[in-house]
Design a protein around this motif. Structure first.
Motif, PDB file in Angstrom:
ATOM      1  N   ILE A 192      -0.287   2.989   0.426  1.00  0.00           N
ATOM      2  CA  ILE A 192       0.259   1.700  -0.017  1.00  0.00           C
ATOM      3  C   ILE A 192      -0.627   1.187  -1.142  1.00  0.00           C
ATOM      4  O   ILE A 192      -1.807   0.908  -0.942  1.00  0.00           O
ATOM      5  N   TYR A 193      -0.062   1.114  -2.324  1.00  0.00           N
ATOM      6  CA  TYR A 193      -0.820   0.720  -3.507  1.00  0.00           C
ATOM      7  C   TYR A 193      -0.021  -0.338  -4.260  1.00  0.00           C
ATOM      8  O   TYR A 193       1.130  -0.112  -4.637  1.00  0.00           O
ATOM      9  N   ASN A 194      -0.633  -1.495  -4.460  1.00  0.00           N
ATOM     10  CA  ASN A 194       0.063  -2.611  -5.125  1.00  0.00           C
ATOM     11  C   ASN A 194       1.408  -2.914  -4.462  1.00  0.00           C
ATOM     12  O   ASN A 194       2.435  -3.075  -5.123  1.00  0.00           O
ATOM     13  N   GLU A 195       1.367  -2.961  -3.130  1.00  0.00           N
ATOM     14  CA  GLU A 195       2.557  -3.301  -2.330  1.00  0.00           C
ATOM     15  C   GLU A 195       3.655  -2.241  -2.394  1.00  0.00           C
ATOM     16  O   GLU A 195       4.770  -2.473  -1.921  1.00  0.00           O
ATOM     17  N   SER A 196       3.381  -1.082  -2.976  1.00  0.00           N
ATOM     18  CA  SER A 196       4.364  -0.009  -3.046  1.00  0.00           C
ATOM     19  C   SER A 196       3.899   1.181  -2.222  1.00  0.00           C
ATOM     20  O   SER A 196       2.704   1.501  -2.195  1.00  0.00           O
TER      21      SER A 196
END
Length: 226
Positions: A192-196
């Protein structure tokens, strides 16, 4: 002729005993298999009862040693000092007498090995194998050693928690398959990176277009990622 007749009679008598002996053997085997299953179920129950008594949520602290890239003086003292297996102290001005103590479920010092860390968390992997939901994550600032602890490097002693856990799962699978169990396994590796949500097992050259990974809930309450 009399001796041959007597031997034939004995052979026939023994052959007549075979069905009963086989039935008795099958019965004893079934009883032993049931005892093994009951023992395994009791072992799982006791194991996870112990985990609950020790705490369903546990917090460990691992202190990273100085590295050559830290560019610190040889006589420089770290601000985090392990005092025991469960306590560390934090200094702000180098004076240990004014250090603030912190207590955790387990404290790993700068010289703790990857194996020592995994031994402490291996019981959680066993709980997952027993059918319980388990979450294990590493938290800390950039450069504090999260990736080293979780992934590690190479195939030897520097392996981290993730490869060691997968190895433990594989060994347990082989052990139970030898007892007649059959396994079908799936593995996902997500970030999960920058809400993605990103699929780390997908190749960089794969184009997913407008498709996005989302967390969904099934009718039985279990969650999955599209």
């Amino acid at each position: 002729n009399g001796e041959i007749h007597l031997l034939n009679a004995k052979i026939k008598a023994e052959e007549e005993k075979l069905p009963a002996a086989r039935a008795e053997f099958a019965k004893e085997r079934l009883e032993l298999e049931n005892q093994i299953r009951e023992g395994a179920a009791e072992r799982r129950r006791m194991h996870n009862t112990i985990q609950e008594l020790r705490g369903n949520v546990r917090v460990f602290a691992r202190i990273r040693p100085f590295l050559p890239t830290d560019d610190v003086a040889d006589n420089e003292m770290p601000c985090v000092i392990p005092k025991s297996d469960t306590e560390l102290k934090l200094t702000t001005d180098g004076d240990e007498r004014k250090a603030t103590p912190f207590t955790f479920d387990r404290v790993f010092g700068p010289v703790s090995s990857q194996e020592a860390v995994f031994i402490e968390v291996a019981e959680f992997v066993q709980s997952a194998l027993d059918g319980y939901n388990v979450t294990l994550f590493s938290y800390g600032q950039t450069g504090s050693g999260k990736t080293h602890t979780m992934q590690g490097s190479g195939l030897g002693q520097m392996r981290g928690i993730i490869p060691r856990a997968i190895e433990q799962v594989g060994e347990y699978k082989n052990e139970l398959e030898a007892q007649g169990w059959k396994y079908e396994m799936q593995v996902s590796f997500l970030e999960i990176y920058n809400e993605s949500i990103r699929d780390l097992l997908r190749g960089d050259d794969e184009d997913i277009g407008d498709k996005k990974h989302e967390i969904k809930v099934k009718s039985d309450g279990t969650r999955f990622v599209t």
